[in-house]
Design an enzyme around this catalytic site. Sequence first.
Site, PDB file in Angstrom:
ATOM      1  N   TYR A   1      17.713  -5.703  -9.841  1.00  0.00           N
ATOM      2  CA  TYR A   1      18.196  -5.572  -8.463  1.00  0.00           C
ATOM      3  C   TYR A   1      19.697  -5.861  -8.445  1.00  0.00           C
ATOM      4  O   TYR A   1      20.135  -6.998  -8.383  1.00  0.00           O
ATOM      5  CB  TYR A   1      17.464  -6.529  -7.520  1.00  0.00           C
TER       6      TYR A   1
ATOM      7  N   SER B   1       6.096  -3.345  -1.333  1.00  0.00           N
ATOM      8  CA  SER B   1       6.232  -2.269  -0.332  1.00  0.00           C
ATOM      9  C   SER B   1       5.018  -2.205   0.609  1.00  0.00           C
ATOM     10  O   SER B   1       4.459  -1.129   0.838  1.00  0.00           O
ATOM     11  CB  SER B   1       6.444  -0.915  -1.019  1.00  0.00           C
ATOM     12  N   PRO B   2       4.612  -3.350   1.171  1.00  0.00           N
ATOM     13  CA  PRO B   2       3.450  -3.325   2.060  1.00  0.00           C
ATOM     14  C   PRO B   2       3.725  -2.579   3.368  1.00  0.00           C
ATOM     15  O   PRO B   2       2.786  -2.252   4.093  1.00  0.00           O
ATOM     16  CB  PRO B   2       3.173  -4.810   2.317  1.00  0.00           C
ATOM     17  N   LEU B   3       5.007  -2.321   3.631  1.00  0.00           N
ATOM     18  CA  LEU B   3       5.383  -1.540   4.816  1.00  0.00           C
ATOM     19  C   LEU B   3       5.791  -0.120   4.439  1.00  0.00           C
ATOM     20  O   LEU B   3       6.489   0.561   5.197  1.00  0.00           O
ATOM     21  CB  LEU B   3       6.512  -2.238   5.575  1.00  0.00           C
TER      22      LEU B   3
ATOM     23  N   ARG C   1       7.885   1.053   2.255  1.00  0.00           N
ATOM     24  CA  ARG C   1       9.349   1.211   2.146  1.00  0.00           C
ATOM     25  C   ARG C   1       9.985   1.498   3.512  1.00  0.00           C
ATOM     26  O   ARG C   1      10.940   2.265   3.619  1.00  0.00           O
ATOM     27  CB  ARG C   1       9.701   2.303   1.138  1.00  0.00           C
ATOM     28  N   GLY C   2       9.430   0.891   4.547  1.00  0.00           N
ATOM     29  CA  GLY C   2       9.958   1.056   5.890  1.00  0.00           C
ATOM     30  C   GLY C   2       9.265   2.122   6.709  1.00  0.00           C
ATOM     31  O   GLY C   2       9.412   2.170   7.936  1.00  0.00           O
ATOM     32  N   PHE C   3       8.484   2.976   6.059  1.00  0.00           N
ATOM     33  CA  PHE C   3       7.823   4.067   6.771  1.00  0.00           C
ATOM     34  C   PHE C   3       6.834   3.545   7.810  1.00  0.00           C
ATOM     35  O   PHE C   3       6.713   4.093   8.908  1.00  0.00           O
ATOM     36  CB  PHE C   3       7.107   4.990   5.778  1.00  0.00           C
TER      37      PHE C   3
ATOM     38  N   SER D   1       7.083   0.988   9.469  1.00  0.00           N
ATOM     39  CA  SER D   1       7.814   0.343  10.563  1.00  0.00           C
ATOM     40  C   SER D   1       8.346   1.363  11.560  1.00  0.00           C
ATOM     41  O   SER D   1       8.296   1.154  12.770  1.00  0.00           O
ATOM     42  CB  SER D   1       8.990  -0.469  10.019  1.00  0.00           C
TER      43      SER D   1
END
Length: 316
Positions: A35, A181-183, A185-187, A189
């Site tokens: 990272y 990535s439980p969301l 990758r923002g999708f 949300s």
Amino acid sequence: MSAFYGPPKPDEDMIPVIHHAINRGITFLDTSDVYGPFINEILLGKALKGGMQERVELATKFGVIIKDGKFEVRGDPAYVRAACEGSLKRLEVDCIDLYYQHRIDTRLPIEVTMGELKKLVEEGKIKYIGLSEASASTIRRAHAVHPITAVQLEWSLWARDAEEDIIPTCRELGIGIVAYSPLGRGFLSLGAKVAENLSNDDYRKTLPRFQPENIEHNNILFERVKEIATRKGCTTSQLALAWVHHQGDDVCPIPGTTKIGNLDQNIGALSLTLTPEEMAELESIASAVAIKSDRFQGTSLTWKASDTPLLASWKA
């Protein structure tokens, strides 16, 4: 905070977010040497000074190198040791709580990598060993060398492939599951809107599921999840996170954020209770919509549930 989702965010903005998370009761922080590379580990080293480090379990990873703009995966013993020493210095700790192989080196047996990790445990440089995106057979073979404490894998309402054999294998062996990535990758949300304002260096621009020919179809899932969230009086992010939390006490999702407001919203997912009927409804939607395209593309497809050569047939 430091990579893949646009340019690195300033330390002076991110350290307060980290401190807020710890003060709210977050006890598990996840990073990696790739990272940045290295920027996020250095950030955490700074943020955890003054006794903060004693309040958390710190996980980092090795195994992915960015070389000439391309990703390379390594798991050879000399590299494993050098990577660990580097992470210890950047994090400013004497021992890493949980050390993952970030991606599996498919060129050599997992037993070779695990042998060096076992030595690092014996030397007190790491407490526990983890794997990320390993196949069920790789997990079994690694676990036979030294107990695996956690397996990190992508798991959310739009990424459920691990449910077939990897998650059952972890549960059979008593291995914890860390859902990255439980969301989505923002999708989960924002739905398709998440792709509208991505910077040119945002990694998501390269992912198949975020391409125009796929994201509109995938947005059907978001809209149907949104309907349930509205009914529940919560956000889609909270509903998606709650679904992961409800998978069991052996599951720990690691949603990433750069904003205190979003962090607090994520924490709010812990207070959501989903009935068996609501869980079934969400899973039915996720199955019916059938997300279009794969999680990765090209050579990165080898990062999914990776197998390695058998030790008996391998030649160094």
